[in-house]
Design an enzyme around this catalytic site. Structure first.
Site, short mmCIF file in Angstrom:
data_model
loop_
_atom_site.label_atom_id
_atom_site.label_comp_id
_atom_site.label_asym_id
_atom_site.label_seq_id
_atom_site.Cartn_x
_atom_site.Cartn_y
_atom_site.Cartn_z
N ARG A 178 0.87 -1.10 0.04
CA ARG A 178 0.02 -0.02 -0.07
C ARG A 178 1.04 1.31 0.23
NH1 ARG A 178 -3.54 -2.67 -1.61
NH2 ARG A 178 -5.55 -3.04 -0.64
N GLU A 192 -3.50 7.64 -3.96
CA GLU A 192 -3.95 7.15 -5.19
C GLU A 192 -5.02 7.57 -5.79
OE1 GLU A 192 -4.11 2.99 -5.48
OE2 GLU A 192 -1.99 2.86 -4.73
N HIS A 206 -1.46 0.37 -10.04
CA HIS A 206 -1.92 -0.34 -8.95
C HIS A 206 -2.36 -1.46 -10.00
CE1 HIS A 206 -3.77 -0.76 -4.72
NE2 HIS A 206 -3.63 -2.05 -5.25
C1 DGY Z 1 -5.83 -6.05 -2.79
O1 DGY Z 1 -6.64 -6.97 -3.16
O2 DGY Z 1 -5.38 -5.50 -1.71
C2 DGY Z 1 -5.02 -5.55 -4.03
O3 DGY Z 1 -4.32 -4.18 -3.77
C3 DGY Z 1 -6.04 -5.13 -5.10
O4 DGY Z 1 -5.12 -4.99 -6.54
#
Ligand code: DGY
Length: 319
Positions: free
Chosen positions: A238, A267, A285
């Site tokens: 993240r 984002e 992403h």
């Molecule tokens: C998640 O599932 O947390 C991913 O970041 C989605 O792409």
């Protein structure tokens, strides 16, 4: 028949499964739903199937009402959901682990290769029509064989990334609250170390920890300066795990050699400073972005949602 609100467009197979048993209101545009629209649609919902672009907080839970029983996130990460606020209202939360492990590890490995071999930079040269010529010293990168990959957060995705990196000849170090069991550590050839040691000794650092208040800006200016000047940072976890402004400074100053980023602090905004840096590989992403994976994620989210509505234990509860 329960009322199920799906907050974003998801593969049809999942919506059909929900519709077979319940009254489903599914947002059908690829653009994220506006907050006001979302708050009005969730009113009276028994279940919310959410995407990571939607914040599920006390305001949304109150807008939904006391009959809400489950929030089923179509993602493994669930930092978009206020889990304690759900628990306080007796709302179950679920996520979709497992089904996106390989796709995300593929992207982590791709970013490792892209940034160490300067592939984004090379592509930009060709596309810019600037003259170029094969040369003994032209656009040299760093090989991976015998280099150390430091995995921060050795969960399923971290382990899958380690497996890929091993086949490229890398050595593995990792952080994890509880060390891997002996056979898994042996299979991955992985050594358990503290974060300080991992940062100081790794040639590539790959982030795989969940985002939480404890991991906010885990990689800040001080930690970046503790890395090798020749090292690379890869983030498929993240964005806010990394202090993006500090990373821009470190990439500009040569404190580290480069970064490969699939996720960003705010984002879909990307720090302006990153855009001009040749030693940053930036992708939007895409960790789980394959047809197969997104279908499996939506299907699993439907399974979790249906289980709670049927009064069964969901396969992937959170919290
Ligand atoms: C998640 O599932 O947390 C991913 O970041 C989605 O792409």
């Amino acid at each position: 028949m329960a009322r199920v609100v799906v907050t974003g467009k998801v593969p049809a197979v999942a919506v059909e499964r929900l519709r077979a048993a319940h009254d489903v209101d599914a947002w059908d545009s690829e653009s994220p739903i506006a907050r006001g629209e979302l708050l009005s649609r969730v009113q009276g919902a028994d279940a919310v199937v959410s995407l990571l672009t939607e914040r599920v907080d006390a305001e949304l839970l109150d807008a939904a009402g006391p009959q809400l029983r489950v929030v089923s996130n179509v993602a493994v990460g669930y930092n978009n959901i206020d889990v304690p606020a759900c628990a306080a209202r007796g709302v179950r939360v679920t996520n979709t682990p497992g089904v996106l492990t390989d796709a995300t590890a593929d992207i982590a490995m791709a970013l490792i290769l892209m940034v160490t071999r300067r592939l984004g930079e090379g592509e930009r040269v060709i596309r810019s029509r600037r003259p170029w010529q094969w040369g003994m010293f032209y656009m040299l990168g760093t090989g991976l064989q015998g280099r150390r990959l430091g995995i921060v957060g050795m969960g399923q995705i971290g382990a899958a990334t380690a497996r890929r990196a091993r086949s490229f000849g890398m050595e593995i170090a990792y952080t994890k609250r509880t060390p891997l069991d002996g056979p898994t550590a042996a299979e991955l050839g992985a050594v358990h170390v503290g974060l300080d040691e991992l940062l100081a000794t790794s040639d590539v650092v790959s982030l795989h920890c969940p985002y939480s208040p404890e991991t906010h800006h885990l990689i800040d200016a001080a930690r970046l300066s503790s890395m090798r000047r020749s090292a690379y940072l890869v983030n498929t976890a993240r964005g806010p795990v990394v202090d993006e402004a500090a990373l821009v400074d470190a990439l500009r100053a040569g404190t580290i050699a480069g970064a490969g980023l699939d996720v960003f602090e705010r984002e879909p905004e990307v720090h302006e400073g990153l855009l001009g840096l040749d030693n940053a590989v930036l992708i939007p992403h895409l960790g789980s972005a394959t047809v197969e994976t997104r279908t499996a994620m939506a299907d699993l989210a439907a399974t979790n949602c249906l289980a709670v509505l049927d009064g069964r234990e969901p396969p992937n509860p959170v919290g």
